[in-house]
Scaffold this motif. Sequence first.
Motif, PDB file in Angstrom:
ATOM      1  N   ASP A 167     -42.291 -12.266  17.203  1.00 48.86           N
ATOM      2  CA  ASP A 167     -41.521 -12.178  15.962  1.00 48.86           C
ATOM      3  C   ASP A 167     -40.516 -13.312  15.794  1.00 48.86           C
ATOM      4  OD1 ASP A 167     -42.913  -9.925  15.262  1.00 48.86           O
ATOM      5  OD2 ASP A 167     -41.184  -8.567  15.285  1.00 48.86           O
ATOM      6  N   TYR A 179     -45.894  -5.614   7.600  1.00 44.89           N
ATOM      7  CA  TYR A 179     -47.056  -6.016   8.398  1.00 44.89           C
ATOM      8  C   TYR A 179     -47.258  -5.035   9.560  1.00 44.89           C
ATOM      9  CZ  TYR A 179     -49.703  -8.280  12.047  1.00 44.89           C
ATOM     10  OH  TYR A 179     -50.612  -8.523  13.043  1.00 44.89           O
ATOM     11  N   ARG A 180     -46.181  -4.726  10.299  1.00 45.06           N
ATOM     12  CA  ARG A 180     -46.302  -3.818  11.453  1.00 45.06           C
ATOM     13  C   ARG A 180     -46.812  -2.450  11.024  1.00 45.06           C
ATOM     14  NH1 ARG A 180     -42.171  -7.012  13.476  1.00 45.06           N
ATOM     15  NH2 ARG A 180     -40.516  -5.948  12.368  1.00 45.06           N
ATOM     16  N   GLN A 181     -46.339  -1.963   9.886  1.00 47.58           N
ATOM     17  CA  GLN A 181     -46.740  -0.633   9.431  1.00 47.58           C
ATOM     18  C   GLN A 181     -48.170  -0.600   8.899  1.00 47.58           C
ATOM     19  OE1 GLN A 181     -43.855   0.548   6.506  1.00 47.58           O
ATOM     20  NE2 GLN A 181     -42.202   0.743   8.002  1.00 47.58           N
ATOM     21  N   GLU A 187     -37.925 -10.515   7.506  1.00 53.41           N
ATOM     22  CA  GLU A 187     -37.907  -9.315   8.355  1.00 53.41           C
ATOM     23  C   GLU A 187     -38.566  -8.134   7.648  1.00 53.41           C
ATOM     24  OE1 GLU A 187     -33.818  -9.059   9.632  1.00 53.41           O
ATOM     25  OE2 GLU A 187     -34.142 -10.596  11.164  1.00 53.41           O
ATOM     26  N   SER A 188     -38.375  -8.034   6.341  1.00 56.44           N
ATOM     27  CA  SER A 188     -39.013  -6.969   5.564  1.00 56.44           C
ATOM     28  C   SER A 188     -40.538  -7.154   5.561  1.00 56.44           C
ATOM     29  CB  SER A 188     -38.476  -6.989   4.133  1.00 56.44           C
ATOM     30  OG  SER A 188     -39.203  -6.097   3.333  1.00 56.44           O
ATOM     31  N   ARG A 189     -41.004  -8.399   5.376  1.00 55.24           N
ATOM     32  CA  ARG A 189     -42.447  -8.675   5.380  1.00 55.24           C
ATOM     33  C   ARG A 189     -43.049  -8.346   6.740  1.00 55.24           C
ATOM     34  NH1 ARG A 189     -43.363 -14.551   3.596  1.00 55.24           N
ATOM     35  NH2 ARG A 189     -45.546 -13.954   3.686  1.00 55.24           N
ATOM     36  N   LEU A 190     -42.318  -8.647   7.815  1.00 55.70           N
ATOM     37  CA  LEU A 190     -42.822  -8.343   9.158  1.00 55.70           C
ATOM     38  C   LEU A 190     -42.892  -6.840   9.384  1.00 55.70           C
ATOM     39  CD1 LEU A 190     -41.111 -11.127  11.311  1.00 55.70           C
ATOM     40  CD2 LEU A 190     -43.519 -10.960  10.625  1.00 55.70           C
ATOM     41  N   GLU A 191     -41.937  -6.109   8.833  1.00 58.62           N
ATOM     42  CA  GLU A 191     -41.952  -4.653   8.971  1.00 58.62           C
ATOM     43  C   GLU A 191     -43.155  -4.058   8.226  1.00 58.62           C
ATOM     44  OE1 GLU A 191     -41.336  -1.095  10.417  1.00 58.62           O
ATOM     45  OE2 GLU A 191     -40.244  -2.874  11.090  1.00 58.62           O
TER      46      GLU A 191
END
Length: 183
Positions: free
Chosen positions: A118, A145-147, A139-143
């Motif tokens: 990350d 992505y994770r979900q 950070e929102s886009r990565l979250e």
Amino acid sequence: MPRLIFLGAPGAGKGTQAKALAELYRIPHISTGDILRDAVARQTSLGQQAQAYMDRGDLVPDQLVIDLIRERLHQDDAQSGWILDGFPRNVTQASFLDKLLSEIDQVSDQVVYFDVPDEVLVARMLGRGRKDDTKEVIESRLEVYRQQTAPLIDFYKDRNKLLAVNGDKAMDEVTAELENLLK
């Protein structure tokens, strides 16, 4: 010629590597973002439908995206191979894609997962200098992505199609690793 699906978080290098391999194998790099922009620009029926969602700031529905992918995979240049970048984004889309490929008598050979920490992803995206690439947005886009997208790793691992690549290396090194894995 290969038919590949590239998975990884935003900033993992999927697009960069897809362009390099598409050139090497002389197959199309099929990016959902590019397909959407092209369909909208050409004012196709599907493009007009997609535009309505995008104008409202909504995500384009799965069925509309799969229809655009279906249309693109039917084009002559995609008959011998392709690289899908940015699709599928979730398990529902992956199931749709499996059905679509079965309908058109194609199969994906491998799913390449670009594994990047990350903190490297955040640094890369901040370094691109795009105005919408703020730390909070990233950070929102990565979250998201994770979900939504990360479960695809297990989906394809369970089907013995997943190849993991360390995307935290120099671009040329990642390309060389991909070429070796795909031989």
